[in-house]
Write an enzyme that holds these catalytic residues in place. Structure first.
Site, PDB file in Angstrom:
ATOM      1  N   GLU A 103     -25.860  30.519  55.341  1.00 22.38           N
ATOM      2  CA  GLU A 103     -24.651  30.138  56.066  1.00 22.38           C
ATOM      3  C   GLU A 103     -24.801  30.357  57.579  1.00 22.38           C
ATOM      4  OE1 GLU A 103     -21.424  32.162  54.097  1.00 22.38           O
ATOM      5  OE2 GLU A 103     -21.584  30.888  52.322  1.00 22.38           O
ATOM      6  N   GLU A 107     -23.563  28.657  45.662  1.00 25.41           N
ATOM      7  CA  GLU A 107     -22.440  29.597  45.604  1.00 25.41           C
ATOM      8  C   GLU A 107     -21.197  28.795  45.218  1.00 25.41           C
ATOM      9  OE1 GLU A 107     -21.833  32.315  48.835  1.00 25.41           O
ATOM     10  OE2 GLU A 107     -23.988  32.734  49.074  1.00 25.41           O
TER      11      GLU A 107
END
Length: 992
Positions: A257, A374
């Site tokens: 991320e 995720e």
């Protein structure tokens, strides 16, 4: 392996058939007056908890007719009763409705195959807490070791990958060498990788972190080249240790991320991130082009994705920092799209990502593999949510997976190239939210004991992963309808996934044909337990005669809040911080899916009538043909010490060759291998692990047997284990001896890094082998090599210019001065039996495993041939996870109670001398005796084949045992009664 069923083309896709709808306006009859698909049905009446079922085959009138309306699309799962909006959103109101005591009908046609079923959901992950430079304290903790043991014991490799943040922070920078290259210490990372491997897992390897905080600017050219070297060395290291196949299965990924700007001390601009990608790409691909590398692992801020968007533009149109060419590519694109409490929201957000990329780069978006690594229902793993503890979470995870399969994969071609869906739930929960955080296990930190210890309880979500693992490799056609004859949408609160498995071998085995039907009943994070559904399942298996199947066993499993909810028992027990043993026992009995029915019926066409479903729940209908052979033996048995009087035993089901397992049986005997055994598990054990609880260590010390029992009651081969001592790895040695010489196998607790090489003394002929071996161990295997000090001072070696560089990298020791305890992972001997015995004398307690090459006069104990040293040493280093695990023979092997008394007769004329391993001569006199018993610390010598074959081979080789003279052919010039004598031993042949 069985052939691809005839309904498939050469690429494994389903061939088009008349029943496959081409558009949204087709209609079909489920059961009609002219349909010949159902001649009989089986009425099976059962209730939850009963152990039997009444089965009767009766004729049925074919009068029910279901016509799909013009809004529906394909029978094969692509969103009946729903439409895609202009931006990829799903316009569907069916998910808001919830049935109340409704009747649903499921028709499954096992002969109508749709396509291959790839188990794309077998992944989890976790992130260590701050500070990340101390990640090893979390990653390598006893708690995480136990957590991974539980995750690895999900049957059928139900979870294969563990995606871990900040792995590079497990590496430390030792120094910079004369060539201005960094020298690294990989010890902690080695332990982490091996911790995964020994539990049948692999890393999702994020190239994230900065060893010793060395790297801080990826626009710095020097740092970029050094970082590329780090990635190259890392990849090469683990290929050398574990081989290409294992490392090629890893998903190497970019920094997690990046748009969240969680870079610790690194200055990471957008350009720096692209440079970082190029360094990783070059570092990996220069080792092996088949290594998988992707990104951008985006998911923090959907509105501001400069890093993620720039990376995709860079790999398509950008220039490689190191080559100056447009030679970049990406093996997968990864995004994190969580549910915000809604299962449908996950798919909608994924579709938006793909459509956005497609609008800019066309077919690239549909062709490149897509990962959502995720795909959790809600952001924030540590959030305290009651539904994390119950079947609510398990049913929602199952719902998301089945929806993805039914929506994406059942079109030809698929909507996009979806490869991986991972739930980020491999974390360690903490007080006071043991059950209610997003984890697979509930962790209880038992700080009220001395020393403190940890206990784990499996949560229902782990049980759902187990049921998903029982699905087959091919999906089959099913149709789910309501009582009003409307087809159930893929985004409804009830759904199904049907699959089959075909035996993988034409030869008789424990493998067999299987049908697995997975059902979910979920309103996402809501819990409307007052609603129920009566499910009537019609199973058509018209092709059973082709596989010569006449009988099948039907097993029914559930994961729900009634039967499989250990959290409820903890609540009723007062939510104690330190549950007593009886409460742990009660919760463990609620672990795992409950099999509430197991019965035999005829193969073909039958009905499961009125299966009651309660929300939230996951249900599996598992049907198995009768196998020709019982299950094979379990493998990779490991022991984990929990606390005094408690151990966790885990094993692998990789070799048993069937998913049709009724239970694993764990038996125990206090006395001997042939003594009375009692079964320890009072209830059926479906996971490949079991906790043994006794009053103290003595009460669990003894002999264990583990075997699988299939649905038909066939007992698999028993794996036998003698646990005389529970060894605690206090000095962190990389091996563990289970003190039963007959059953020992070589199991590394981490990759072997240090080796002691012992050469036969005063033998120049062994020098060449010594040089070859030592150079190879250092330069290719990157091992730390210990040798005796006087060896490298040997005149020939000391003056050998080719040995000078290697000599400076050797570790030396002197006998009687330096203590090697805890420093050596295994020993390699070059010589004969005397060399091996000398090596064992260097250790006062436990001797590391010994691998002995026969370069001496005899060789009873040296079974390996040096000509194949590279292959055999590499195999031993890998054997912790290979199927043909290296076994030990113990030189001091005796039965545990065997004692030999050697006496000097009182009437003897002279005294006698006893010599121990050629040393320490002792005179004994008339009436004296020597008592010989099994050594407390035997010498574990690695076998070339096994104990029996090695022993008889050594007898034949050394003593010419079973040697006879070959008969000579009859010659016309020689009398048949006159044969020349054969004196040369070279003319002897050996018959075993």
């Amino acid at each position: 392996m069985s052939e691809i069923p005839s309904s498939f083309n050469s690429r494994g896709h389903r061939r088009k058939s008349n029943s496959l709808s081409k558009n949204c306006h087709d209609s079909v009859n489920l059961i009609s007056e002219t349909d010949e698909t159902v001649d009989k049905v089986s009425k099976i009446n059962f209730k939850v908890g009963e152990n039997d079922a009444s089965v009767s085959h009766t004729p049925r009138q074919r009068s029910a007719k279901v016509v799909r309306n013009r809004r529906t699309r394909s029978l094969y799962g692509v969103s009946p009763n729903c439409k895609f909006g202009p931006k990829g959103g799903i316009q569907d109101n069916s998910a808001t409705t919830f049935p109340v005591n409704a009747d649903y009908y499921l028709l499954v046609n096992t002969s109508d195959l749709i396509g291959e079923l790839h188990h794309f959901w077998e992944s989890t992950g976790f992130c260590p807490p701050l500070p990340h430079q101390d990640a090893y304290k979390y990653d390598l903790s006893k708690d995480m070791e136990m957590n991974l043991a539980y995750i690895g014991s999900i049957p059928n490799s139900g979870i294969k990958q563990v995606r871990i943040h900040w792995l590079l922070d497990l590496i430390t920078v030792k120094r910079m060498n004369a060539n201005h290259q960094l020298v690294y210490d990989f010890t902690k990372l080695d332990k982490m990788v091996f911790l995964l491997l020994k539990n049948g897992l692999k890393p999702g390897f994020e190239l994230m972190g900065s060893p010793s905080n060395f790297f801080n600017d990826f626009e710095n050219k020097t740092q970029l080249y050094l970082f590329k070297g780090l990635v190259h060395e890392l990849a090469q290291r683990y290929i050398n240790i574990y081989g290409y196949d294992y490392v090629r299965s890893w998903n190497f990924e970019t920094w997690n991320e990046p748009d969240c700007h969680d870079f610790d001390n690194i200055k990471m601009t957008v350009q720096g991130f692209l440079n970082y990608y190029d360094a990783c790409f070059e570092g990996l691909k220069t080792v092996d082009l088949s290594l998988k590398f992707g990104g951008p692992a985006d998911g923090c801020n959907k509105k501001h994705t400069k890093y993620a968007s720039s990376l995709i533009e860079h790999v398509i149109n950008g220039t490689n920092f190191f080559t100056g060419l447009k030679d970049l590519n990406i093996d997968f694109i990864s995004f994190h799209r969580k549910g915000n409490g809604s299962s449908k929201f996950i798919f909608e957000e994924e579709l938006k990502v793909v459509n956005s990329i497609k609008s800019k780069y066309g077919q690239f978006a549909l062709q490149v593999p897509f990962y959502n690594d995720e795909a959790d229902p809600l952001v924030g793993w540590s959030k305290d949510r009651w539904w994390h503890a119950e079947a609510t979470y398990a049913a929602m995870v199952t719902k998301v997976i089945i929806q993805h399969q039914n929506v994406i994969f059942t079109t030809n071609p698929p909507i996009f190239n979806y490869i991986l869906l991972s739930n980020d739930n491999g974390f360690l929960s903490y007080f006071p939210h043991q059950f209610t955080q997003r984890t697979l296990n509930a962790r209880f930190q038992m700080n009220n004991t001395c020393p403190s210890h940890v206990q784990f309880i499996r949560k229902p979500v782990q049980s759902a992963m187990m049921l998903l693992s029982m699905l087959g490799e091919y999906t089959v056609h099913h149709l789910l309808v309501k009582s009003d004859k409307s087809v159930v949408s893929n985004f409804s609160n009830i759904g199904a996934l049907s699959s089959v498995h075909f035996a993988q071998s034409q030869n008789p085995s424990s493998d067999c044909w299987q049908l697995s039907i997975m059902l979910y009943f979920s309103d996402d994070t809501m819990n409307k337990s007052e609603s129920t559904v009566n499910l009537h399942t019609f199973i058509l298996s018209n092709h059973m005669h082709v596989y010569k199947i006449s009988l099948v066993m039907v097993a029914l499993y559930t994961v729900d809040n009634i039967n499989t909810n250990p959290y409820d028992d903890w609540i009723k027990g007062g939510k104690p911080n330190y549950p007593p043993n009886d409460l742990f026992d009660k919760m463990r009995k609620k672990e795992g899916p409950m099999r509430f029915q197991l019965f035999q019926t005829k193969a073909g066409k039958f009905v499961l009538n009125s299966l009651k479903l309660y929300p939230p729940s996951v249900t599996l209908i598992h049907i198995c043909a009768k196998p020709l052979l019982p299950p094979e033996e379990v493998s990779r048995v490991m022991i984990y010490n929990i606390t005094a009087g408690q151990i966790l035993i885990t094993w692998s089901d990789k070799l048993i060759k069937t998913k049709c397992i009724k239970t694993y049986q764990v038996e125990y005997s206090t006395n001997s291998e042939t003594g009375y055994y009692r079964r320890l598990n009072e209830y059926d054990v479906l996971y490949t692990a079991f906790v043994v609880v006794g009053q103290n260590e003595k009460s669990i010390t003894g002999y264990y047997r583990i075997n699988a029992i299939d649905y038909w009651g066939n007992n698999g081969s028993r794996y036998e284990l003698n646990l005389n001592i529970i060894l605690k790895d206090k000095d962190h040695r990389s091996w563990q001896t289970i003190p039963d010489p007959g059953n020992q196998k070589l199991i590394w607790n981490k990759p072997p890094l240090t080796v002691l090489v012992i050469k036969k003394m005063f033998d120049e002929s062994a020098l060449s082998a010594f040089k070859q071996l030592v150079c190879w161990l250092i330069e290719v295997k990157h091992m730390v090599v210990y040798v005796e000090y006087h060896v490298i001072e040997d005149g020939i070696l000391a003056t050998d210019p080719q040995f000078t560089d290697v000599k400076s990298r050797l570790q030396t020791f002197a006998e009687g001065k330096d203590d090697l305890t805890g420093k050596i992972d295994f020993i390699i001997c070059l010589g004969g039996d005397g060399t091996l015995l000398y090596a064992s004398s260097l250790f006062q307690t436990s001797v590391p495993p010994v691998m002995a090459f026969n370069l001496g006069s005899l060789g009873f104990l040296t079974p390996f041939i040096f000509a194949n040293y590279k292959e055999t040493v590499s195999q031993v280093m890998l054997d912790s996870e290979c199927e043909n695990v290296s076994t030990f023979k113990n030189i001091d092997k005796k039965c545990s109670k065997t004692m030999v008394l050697i006496c000097v007769s009182p009437e003897a004329r002279h005294s006698a001398w006893v010599s121990l391993d050629g040393r320490n001569r002792q005179e004994i006199f008339q009436g004296d005796s020597v008592l010989v018993t099994m050594a407390q610390y035997p010498v574990p010598s690695i076998c070339a084949k096994d104990q029996i074959d090695d022993w008889f081979d050594s007898l034949a080789e050394c003593l010419h045992w079973n040697v006879r003279k070959p008969q000579k052919p009859i010659s016309s010039s020689v009398s048949t009664t006159s044969m020349a004598s054969i004196d040369s031993m070279d003319q002897f042949d050996v018959s075993s």
